[in-house]
Write an enzyme that holds these catalytic residues in place. Structure first.
Site, mmCIF file in Angstrom:
data_model
loop_
_atom_site.group_PDB
_atom_site.id
_atom_site.type_symbol
_atom_site.label_atom_id
_atom_site.label_comp_id
_atom_site.label_asym_id
_atom_site.label_seq_id
_atom_site.Cartn_x
_atom_site.Cartn_y
_atom_site.Cartn_z
ATOM 1 N N ARG A 60 0.333 71.284 33.401
ATOM 2 C CA ARG A 60 0.759 69.960 32.939
ATOM 3 C C ARG A 60 2.042 69.514 33.635
ATOM 4 O O ARG A 60 2.814 68.735 33.098
ATOM 5 C CB ARG A 60 1.001 70.000 31.424
ATOM 6 C CG ARG A 60 -0.154 70.512 30.599
ATOM 7 C CD ARG A 60 -0.017 70.038 29.164
ATOM 8 N NE ARG A 60 -0.868 70.755 28.225
ATOM 9 C CZ ARG A 60 -2.190 70.592 28.121
ATOM 10 N NH1 ARG A 60 -2.807 69.756 28.919
ATOM 11 N NH2 ARG A 60 -2.876 71.283 27.227
ATOM 12 N N SER A 64 4.200 78.621 20.136
ATOM 13 C CA SER A 64 3.305 79.766 19.968
ATOM 14 C C SER A 64 3.765 81.000 20.736
ATOM 15 O O SER A 64 3.676 82.117 20.236
ATOM 16 C CB SER A 64 1.894 79.365 20.400
ATOM 17 O OG SER A 64 1.881 78.931 21.753
ATOM 18 N N GLU A 77 14.901 61.490 28.639
ATOM 19 C CA GLU A 77 13.648 61.230 27.920
ATOM 20 C C GLU A 77 13.921 60.918 26.446
ATOM 21 O O GLU A 77 13.309 60.029 25.864
ATOM 22 C CB GLU A 77 12.724 62.453 28.020
ATOM 23 C CG GLU A 77 12.100 62.651 29.400
ATOM 24 C CD GLU A 77 10.855 61.787 29.597
ATOM 25 O OE1 GLU A 77 10.589 60.911 28.764
ATOM 26 O OE2 GLU A 77 10.152 62.001 30.613
ATOM 27 N N LYS A 106 9.824 67.855 26.361
ATOM 28 C CA LYS A 106 8.795 68.890 26.262
ATOM 29 C C LYS A 106 8.585 69.493 27.645
ATOM 30 O O LYS A 106 8.216 68.786 28.586
ATOM 31 C CB LYS A 106 7.491 68.281 25.734
ATOM 32 C CG LYS A 106 6.351 69.275 25.670
ATOM 33 C CD LYS A 106 5.158 68.699 24.961
ATOM 34 C CE LYS A 106 4.015 69.692 24.955
ATOM 35 N NZ LYS A 106 2.818 69.152 24.287
ATOM 36 N N LYS A 116 11.286 71.037 22.982
ATOM 37 C CA LYS A 116 10.218 72.020 22.869
ATOM 38 C C LYS A 116 9.961 72.675 24.208
ATOM 39 O O LYS A 116 9.878 71.935 25.191
ATOM 40 C CB LYS A 116 8.970 71.281 22.374
ATOM 41 C CG LYS A 116 7.697 72.072 22.423
ATOM 42 C CD LYS A 116 6.550 71.194 22.037
ATOM 43 C CE LYS A 116 5.282 72.029 22.108
ATOM 44 N NZ LYS A 116 4.097 71.273 21.879
ATOM 45 N N TYR A 148 5.729 78.452 13.094
ATOM 46 C CA TYR A 148 4.557 79.060 12.451
ATOM 47 C C TYR A 148 4.962 79.980 11.306
ATOM 48 O O TYR A 148 4.114 80.429 10.539
ATOM 49 C CB TYR A 148 3.724 79.798 13.506
ATOM 50 C CG TYR A 148 3.203 78.845 14.562
ATOM 51 C CD1 TYR A 148 2.075 78.066 14.312
ATOM 52 C CD2 TYR A 148 3.870 78.678 15.775
ATOM 53 C CE1 TYR A 148 1.616 77.159 15.253
ATOM 54 C CE2 TYR A 148 3.423 77.772 16.729
ATOM 55 C CZ TYR A 148 2.293 77.016 16.454
ATOM 56 O OH TYR A 148 1.849 76.112 17.382
ATOM 57 N N ARG A 204 -3.049 77.634 23.479
ATOM 58 C CA ARG A 204 -4.271 77.251 24.201
ATOM 59 C C ARG A 204 -5.477 77.965 23.590
ATOM 60 O O ARG A 204 -6.562 77.407 23.516
ATOM 61 C CB ARG A 204 -4.138 77.592 25.688
ATOM 62 C CG ARG A 204 -2.920 76.954 26.370
ATOM 63 C CD ARG A 204 -3.201 75.566 26.890
ATOM 64 N NE ARG A 204 -1.967 74.828 27.140
ATOM 65 C CZ ARG A 204 -1.254 74.858 28.280
ATOM 66 N NH1 ARG A 204 -1.663 75.586 29.302
ATOM 67 N NH2 ARG A 204 -0.155 74.149 28.387
HETATM 68 C C1 PBG Z 1 -0.238 69.100 22.924
HETATM 69 C C2 PBG Z 1 0.555 70.200 22.308
HETATM 70 C C3 PBG Z 1 0.723 71.498 22.800
HETATM 71 C C4 PBG Z 1 1.527 72.173 21.872
HETATM 72 C C5 PBG Z 1 1.809 71.284 20.850
HETATM 73 N N1 PBG Z 1 1.213 70.053 21.149
HETATM 74 C C6 PBG Z 1 0.132 72.147 23.989
HETATM 75 C C7 PBG Z 1 0.592 71.841 25.350
HETATM 76 O O1 PBG Z 1 1.420 70.968 25.597
HETATM 77 O O2 PBG Z 1 0.077 72.502 26.255
HETATM 78 C C8 PBG Z 1 1.969 73.591 21.985
HETATM 79 C C9 PBG Z 1 2.502 74.216 20.740
HETATM 80 C C10 PBG Z 1 2.660 75.693 20.801
HETATM 81 O O3 PBG Z 1 2.567 76.327 21.864
HETATM 82 O O4 PBG Z 1 2.905 76.268 19.732
HETATM 83 N N2 PBG Z 1 -1.283 68.688 22.049
#
Ligand code: PBG
Length: 327
Positions: free
Chosen positions: A218, A275, A234, A197, A249, A314, A207
């Site tokens: 992060r 997203s 990982e 990720k 991701k 989505y 967000r």
């Molecule tokens: C963490 C999480 C995130 C997303 C899925 N699980 C946010 C992040 O890591 O900042 C993002 C998914 C997306 O952007 O569609 N709970």
């Protein structure tokens, strides 16, 4: 010798030949729909940066999951948006927390017609927006966070979640949650590890979707966008710790990582079309700059071709409708 000697175009000549020659296919069962449920609302609330996506009320969530099951998609991934947050994310393992209550309601509605999955991470529940608990100096405390994750995992399993999506990127999270689940008899609860990720800009609209309180970034726990081998590492560690499925991701900017992970592990590999990927296509389509359906289906097929066995997107229900109509 006369040229052309080889004629690959023969395989592209008619729609019938092209259909028969296609290497990669997409079916509704390979799609998983991420969904947001917000505490304290009675009507669904639109998300501005994700046109067409809403924060659900408990009732609208139940209806939407039933509709998703009718389209025979593979699963749903639930995210909770709580009314109250605190430093340790207490709402995450509270059986009455929004995500756990929603999970119970959804499982009661659809049983296992779709695989009901839950996001296992603290960021929606903490008042600082980080995926873990903080030390006094403000750094995310890996091992203290694992204790919160095991409590959250058990609460989700008790609520009926079939698959826990460990998205927090803490070291050892898969092993810790697996051990806790097994010790309580939840040996059948699946673990989806968000293994590779990446930290970056593509989670922006999410967000807003979860009303994130995050101020910084992060980068001390999610991967650096320049690192491909580290993503494979990982994934290998997560398989060793007991992950049933590993994930990459975002999807489109990381197709090389997806292909490398696919070649390196013997468990299913999924990808999350996040997203920001959604928002880019929706925004361009709204301007008339891109063919919406074409771009959606091409991106999903490309993610499959690169190695994804299933995709969180989505567009899951809409794409499933198109795919079923084409059969
Ligand atoms: C963490 C999480 C995130 C997303 C899925 N699980 C946010 C992040 O890591 O900042 C993002 C998914 C997306 O952007 O569609 N709970």
């Amino acid at each position: 010798m006369s040229f052309p000697e080889h004629r690959p175009r023969r395989l592209r000549r008619t729609p019938a030949v092209r259909r028969l020659a296609r290497e990669t296919h997409l079916v509704p069962s390979q799609l998983v729909l991420p969904m947001f449920v917000r505490e304290g609302i009675t009507e669904p609330s639109p998300i501005g940066s994700m046109p067409g996506i809403v924060q659900h009320s408990m009732d609208s969530l139940r209806r939407a999951v039933a509709e998703a099951a009718e389209q025979r998609i593979g699963g749903v991934m639930l995210f909770g948006v709580p009314e109250v947050r605190d430093a340790v994310g207490s709402g995450a393992d509270d059986p009455n927390g929004i995500l756990n209550r929603a999970t119970e309601a959804v499982v009661a509605e659809v049983g296992d017609a779709v695989v009901v999955q839950t996001d296992l991470c603290l960021d929606e529940f903490t008042d600082h927006g980080h995926c873990g608990v903080l030390r006094d100096d403000g750094a995310v405390d890996n091992d203290a966070t694992l204790e919160r994750y095991t409590a959250m995992g058990l609460a989700q399993a008790r609520a009926g979640s079939a698959m826990l999506g460990l998205s927090g990127m803490m070291d050892g999270q898969v092993g810790a949650v697996r051990e806790a689940l097994d010790a309580e008899g939840f040996t059948d609860t699946l673990i989806l590890a968000y293994s590779a990720k990446y930290a970056g800009a593509f989670y922006g609209p999410f967000r807003e979707a979860v009303d994130s309180q995050l101020k910084g970034d992060r980068r001390s726990y999610q991967l650096d966008p320049g690192n491909g081998r580290e993503g494979v590492r990982e994934a290998l560690l997560d398989v060793e710790e007991g992950a049933d499925v590993v994930m990459v991701k975002p999807a489109l900017p990381y197709l090389d990582v997806l292909a490398d992970v696919k070649a390196s592990v013997d468990v299913p590999v999924w990808a999350y079309q996040v997203s920001g990927e959604y928002a880019m296509v929706e925004a361009a389509a709204a301007h008339g700059w891109i063919d919406r359906r074409g771009a959606i289906m091409e991106s999903l097929l490309g993610i499959r071709r690169a190695g994804a066995d299933a995709i969180l997107t989505y567009w899951a229900v809409e794409a499933a409708r198109w795919l079923r109509a084409e059969l």
